[in-house]
Design a protein around this motif. Structure first.
Motif, PDB file in Angstrom:
ATOM      1  N   GLY A   1      -0.997  -4.854  -2.289  1.00 26.57           N
ATOM      2  CA  GLY A   1       0.290  -3.906  -1.257  1.00 26.57           C
ATOM      3  C   GLY A   1       0.825  -2.960  -1.293  1.00 26.57           C
ATOM      4  O   GLY A   1      -0.768  -2.144  -1.701  1.00 26.57           O
ATOM      5  N   PRO A   2       1.147  -2.189  -0.757  1.00 28.14           N
ATOM      6  CA  PRO A   2       1.591  -0.567  -0.510  1.00 28.14           C
ATOM      7  C   PRO A   2       1.530  -0.200  -1.833  1.00 28.14           C
ATOM      8  O   PRO A   2       1.659   1.114  -1.675  1.00 28.14           O
TER       9      PRO A   2
ATOM     10  N   GLU B   1      -1.602  -2.112  -9.432  1.00 25.53           N
ATOM     11  CA  GLU B   1      -2.134  -2.100 -10.534  1.00 25.53           C
ATOM     12  C   GLU B   1      -1.537  -2.990 -11.555  1.00 25.53           C
ATOM     13  O   GLU B   1      -2.420  -3.773 -12.480  1.00 25.53           O
ATOM     14  N   MET B   2      -0.170  -3.266 -11.432  1.00 26.35           N
ATOM     15  CA  MET B   2      -0.257  -4.658 -12.527  1.00 26.35           C
ATOM     16  C   MET B   2      -0.578  -5.816 -11.801  1.00 26.35           C
ATOM     17  O   MET B   2      -0.862  -6.521 -12.632  1.00 26.35           O
TER      18      MET B   2
ATOM     19  N   ALA C   1       9.359  -1.239 -10.434  1.00 27.44           N
ATOM     20  CA  ALA C   1       8.894  -1.094  -9.159  1.00 27.44           C
ATOM     21  C   ALA C   1       9.078  -2.590  -8.961  1.00 27.44           C
ATOM     22  O   ALA C   1       9.357  -2.612  -7.506  1.00 27.44           O
ATOM     23  N   LEU C   2       9.386  -3.369  -9.149  1.00 22.30           N
ATOM     24  CA  LEU C   2       9.431  -4.422  -8.732  1.00 22.30           C
ATOM     25  C   LEU C   2      10.980  -4.673  -8.674  1.00 22.30           C
ATOM     26  O   LEU C   2      11.466  -4.713  -7.083  1.00 22.30           O
TER      27      LEU C   2
END
Length: 159
Positions: free
Chosen positions: A35-36, A42-43, A66-67
């Motif tokens: 994804g973007p 990274e996760m 981020a989520l």
């Protein structure tokens, strides 16, 4: 991936609790890994490689931020859509779900991106979709997953 290994759904059962959720989580991680958002890539890549457990990823403050940021963007977009857009999205989601369950029944692990076989009966188009998508600006987050779509409005008019 250093050794080319990817975790399987059995390794995700600790957080997923059942096989269907583990399969869904694996699909989500694969999607996030391309994804973007660089932090989510990274996760997801770390979890898929086995460098990071799902528990570690879901409790890390940077990854959870981020989520939640991504979820907030989805919520805001859902609030701005019209009733017609909400109906169309509900219909597309229903068709996607049907295609995914058809693939799962056949045993295909094709990432959930396929289409139903041509001999499948056509899906009836509902007059008004049911579920949390029904009222996009009426206090719910809408969209798949039922994120608050049926909650009553709170004191500020939002659910």
């Amino acid at each position: 991936m250093p050794d080319g290994r990817e975790v399987d759904q059995a390794e995700l059962l600790g957080v997923a609790k059942d096989e269907e959720r583990a399969r869904s989580l694996l699909r989500a991680l694969r999607t996030l890994s391309t994804g973007p958002d660089p932090k989510l890539r990274e996760m997801a890549t770390g979890v898929l490689r086995g460098d990071l457990t799902a528990e570690q990823a879901f409790t890390d403050p940077e990854y959870t931020a981020a989520l939640f940021s991504g979820a907030d963007k989805i919520r805001r977009a859902g609030e701005r859509r019209t009733d017609a857009e909400a109906r169309e999205a509900g219909e597309r989601f229903g068709a996607w779900q049907e295609a995914r369950s058809t693939e799962d029944e056949r045993g295909d692990e094709g990432e959930g991106q396929g289409t139903p076989p041509s001999d499948a009966p056509p899906r009836p188009t509902p007059e008004q979709p049911s579920g949390p998508w029904r009222h996009p600006g009426a206090g719910g987050l809408g969209g798949p997953g039922g994120l608050g779509g049926s909650r009553p409005a709170g004191p500020l008019g939002r659910g």
